[in-house]
Design an enzyme around this catalytic site. Structure first.
Site, PDB file in Angstrom:
ATOM      1  N   CYS A   1       0.835  -1.191   0.000  1.00  0.00           N
ATOM      2  CA  CYS A   1       0.000   0.000   0.000  1.00  0.00           C
ATOM      3  C   CYS A   1       0.876   1.249   0.000  1.00  0.00           C
ATOM      4  O   CYS A   1       1.584   1.510   0.970  1.00  0.00           O
ATOM      5  CB  CYS A   1      -0.931   0.010   1.204  1.00  0.00           C
ATOM      6  SG  CYS A   1      -1.845   1.556   1.304  1.00  0.00           S
TER       7      CYS A   1
ATOM      8  N   CYS B   1       0.189   3.845   3.094  1.00  0.00           N
ATOM      9  CA  CYS B   1       0.407   3.545   4.506  1.00  0.00           C
ATOM     10  C   CYS B   1       1.621   4.316   5.030  1.00  0.00           C
ATOM     11  O   CYS B   1       2.512   4.662   4.263  1.00  0.00           O
ATOM     12  CB  CYS B   1       0.602   2.039   4.697  1.00  0.00           C
ATOM     13  SG  CYS B   1      -0.950   1.178   5.038  1.00  0.00           S
TER      14      CYS B   1
ATOM     15  N   HIS C   1      -5.101   1.960   7.570  1.00  0.00           N
ATOM     16  CA  HIS C   1      -5.371   1.298   6.294  1.00  0.00           C
ATOM     17  C   HIS C   1      -6.757   0.646   6.248  1.00  0.00           C
ATOM     18  O   HIS C   1      -7.458   0.719   5.243  1.00  0.00           O
ATOM     19  CB  HIS C   1      -4.294   0.242   6.046  1.00  0.00           C
ATOM     20  CG  HIS C   1      -4.413  -0.456   4.732  1.00  0.00           C
ATOM     21  ND1 HIS C   1      -3.819   0.023   3.588  1.00  0.00           N
ATOM     22  CD2 HIS C   1      -5.092  -1.569   4.372  1.00  0.00           C
ATOM     23  CE1 HIS C   1      -4.117  -0.783   2.584  1.00  0.00           C
ATOM     24  NE2 HIS C   1      -4.889  -1.756   3.027  1.00  0.00           N
TER      25      HIS C   1
ATOM     26  N   ASN D   1     -13.875   8.290  -4.953  1.00  0.00           N
ATOM     27  CA  ASN D   1     -14.491   7.074  -5.476  1.00  0.00           C
ATOM     28  C   ASN D   1     -14.413   6.035  -4.391  1.00  0.00           C
ATOM     29  O   ASN D   1     -13.347   5.807  -3.830  1.00  0.00           O
ATOM     30  CB  ASN D   1     -13.731   6.548  -6.695  1.00  0.00           C
ATOM     31  CG  ASN D   1     -13.706   7.564  -7.818  1.00  0.00           C
ATOM     32  OD1 ASN D   1     -14.648   8.332  -7.994  1.00  0.00           O
ATOM     33  ND2 ASN D   1     -12.623   7.588  -8.575  1.00  0.00           N
TER      34      ASN D   1
ATOM     35  N   HIS E   1      -6.925   1.749   0.843  1.00  0.00           N
ATOM     36  CA  HIS E   1      -6.587   2.744   1.876  1.00  0.00           C
ATOM     37  C   HIS E   1      -7.433   4.004   1.631  1.00  0.00           C
ATOM     38  O   HIS E   1      -7.456   4.527   0.519  1.00  0.00           O
ATOM     39  CB  HIS E   1      -5.095   3.072   1.794  1.00  0.00           C
ATOM     40  CG  HIS E   1      -4.585   3.781   3.007  1.00  0.00           C
ATOM     41  ND1 HIS E   1      -3.580   3.286   3.794  1.00  0.00           N
ATOM     42  CD2 HIS E   1      -4.967   4.958   3.574  1.00  0.00           C
ATOM     43  CE1 HIS E   1      -3.351   4.129   4.790  1.00  0.00           C
ATOM     44  NE2 HIS E   1      -4.178   5.150   4.672  1.00  0.00           N
TER      45      HIS E   1
ATOM     46  N   HIS F   1      -8.855   7.189   0.643  1.00  0.00           N
ATOM     47  CA  HIS F   1      -8.276   8.344  -0.046  1.00  0.00           C
ATOM     48  C   HIS F   1      -9.279   8.958  -1.001  1.00  0.00           C
ATOM     49  O   HIS F   1     -10.241   8.320  -1.422  1.00  0.00           O
ATOM     50  CB  HIS F   1      -7.011   7.946  -0.806  1.00  0.00           C
ATOM     51  CG  HIS F   1      -7.267   7.082  -2.009  1.00  0.00           C
ATOM     52  ND1 HIS F   1      -7.562   5.737  -1.927  1.00  0.00           N
ATOM     53  CD2 HIS F   1      -7.284   7.381  -3.335  1.00  0.00           C
ATOM     54  CE1 HIS F   1      -7.743   5.240  -3.141  1.00  0.00           C
ATOM     55  NE2 HIS F   1      -7.587   6.206  -4.022  1.00  0.00           N
TER      56      HIS F   1
ATOM     57  N   GLN G   1      -9.324  12.237  -4.299  1.00  0.00           N
ATOM     58  CA  GLN G   1      -8.425  12.800  -5.307  1.00  0.00           C
ATOM     59  C   GLN G   1      -8.776  14.230  -5.630  1.00  0.00           C
ATOM     60  O   GLN G   1      -9.914  14.661  -5.451  1.00  0.00           O
ATOM     61  CB  GLN G   1      -8.503  11.971  -6.600  1.00  0.00           C
ATOM     62  CG  GLN G   1      -8.036  10.547  -6.442  1.00  0.00           C
ATOM     63  CD  GLN G   1      -7.983   9.835  -7.785  1.00  0.00           C
ATOM     64  OE1 GLN G   1      -7.258  10.234  -8.685  1.00  0.00           O
ATOM     65  NE2 GLN G   1      -8.778   8.793  -7.920  1.00  0.00           N
TER      66      GLN G   1
HETATM   67 ZN    ZN Z   1      -2.532   1.544   3.446  1.00  0.00          ZN
END
Ligand code: ZN
Ligand code: ZN
Ligand code: FE
Length: 328
Positions: free
Chosen positions: A36, A39, A92, A133, A144, A146, A148
């Site tokens: 990942c 992380c 995570h 998304n 993880h 997130h 954008q």
């Molecule tokens: Zn992660």
């Protein structure tokens, strides 16, 4: 055909919109299974942070992009801009931002606001699009948490249509289209999901997606940077509650969705516009995805396999049952 790195904007003269074209993602190095990049402790991320905004390593837009190819018939343009990843937590294994604390969501919102302020002064920055998304059904490869950011050299299509409608409405009636929508939704009240002193979350009368939620500030503001600290705090809470509701509509399943912030362009003045957040929850029933297929993608008009009033009630019940007691 020569396979060379290309990154450019191509103009669709039939629909009058830009396509972001890039094949550099294909030159992406192989990454081990289970790795990942978001992380803590990676070269890019390091340690000791609550949230991060990183430059996207495989962007569709760059500050210094290659020259676009010149075509004898078609119009092209430079892919100038920025693509960022907002890593919303060091943790995570979190399903959604509705599982983060209100403090943490507020922290992320303030980071995004700082980024808007920073990008505002750049020549290329015409629009700041923040989106999220969620779910593998939407095509999210990295789990993880997130979102954008695309800092664009043009105003994206849907926003540009909204601006046109709001401008016309204002010149005709002398009022803000979005303020009037908000009042209509409050008056109808059957599609309201949640509201507080500063924000109203509702499923619009004209919803496209099965569980579509729009979040409007009560105050007529154009940009996220104009929100007061209290409004930002309050937005963190409304987001948490609304997304929590979406994630609990169907038993034990979490809702795949797309979230996007619509605000005014960064250049010029748009006093008739009213910023808001839109969330498109794409499940129409337990285990059933709504796809944008022939009618939607081919024809461009949505079909709605229920009525928004019914789904709004399901979502409101989900909020009341699962999300209102969440700590403020
Ligand atoms: Zn992660
Ligand atoms: Zn307004
Ligand atoms: Fe919008």
């Amino acid at each position: 055909m020569v396979n060379k790195p290309t990154m450019e904007l191509r103009w669709d003269p039939t629909l009058r919109e830009w396509i972001l074209v890039s094949n550099i993602r294909r030159f992406r190095p192989w990454q081990p299974e289970g790795f990942c990049p978001f992380c803590p402790g990676n070269p890019e991320t390091g340690y000791g942070w609550r949230a991060l905004i990183l430059e996207n390593k495989y962007p569709m837009l760059m500050e210094n992009p290659p020259e676009p190819g010149l075509h004898w018939f078609y119009k092209t343009s430079k892919s100038v801009g920025k693509c960022y990843v907002v890593v919303e937590t060091p943790e995570h294994n979190i399903n959604d931002i509705s599982d983060l604390s209100v403090d943490q969501i507020e922290y992320v919102l303030n980071m995004v606001i700082s980024k808007v302020k920073e990008e505002m002064s750049r020549d290329y920055a015409h629009y700041f699009l923040w989106f999220r998304n969620k779910g593998k059904e939407i095509g999210v490869s990295l789990t993880h948490p997130h979102s954008q950011v695309y800092v664009l050299p043009f105003i994206p299509n849907r926003v540009s249509r909204e601006l046109e409608s709001a401008r016309d409405y204002y010149s005709e009636k002398g009022r803000c289209l979005f303020c009037d929508i908000l009042n209509a939704e409050l008056k109808d009240s059957v599609r309201i999901i949640y509201d507080n002193d500063h924000w109203v979350s509702f499923m619009p009368f004209y919803s496209h997606w099965p569980f579509e939620v729009h979040i409007y500030p009560r105050r007529h503001v154009q940009l996220i940077t104009e929100l007061t600290a209290e409004e930002v705090r309050s937005l963190a809470y409304v987001l948490k509650v609304s997304l929590c509701g979406l994630n609990h509509v169907f038993s034990g399943k979490s809702m795949p969705y797309i979230m996007v912030m619509h605000q005014a362009p960064l250049k010029g003045s748009y006093p008739f516009y009213h910023m808001h957040i839109e969330v498109y929850g794409v499940m129409r029933d337990e285990g059933k995805m709504k796809y944008a297929a022939g009618m939607e993608t081919g024809g461009g008009n949505f079909t709605y396999d229920s009525v928004p009033e019914e789904n709004a009630q399901r979502l409101r019940n989900s909020v009341l049952r699962n999300c209102i007691s969440v700590t403020k």
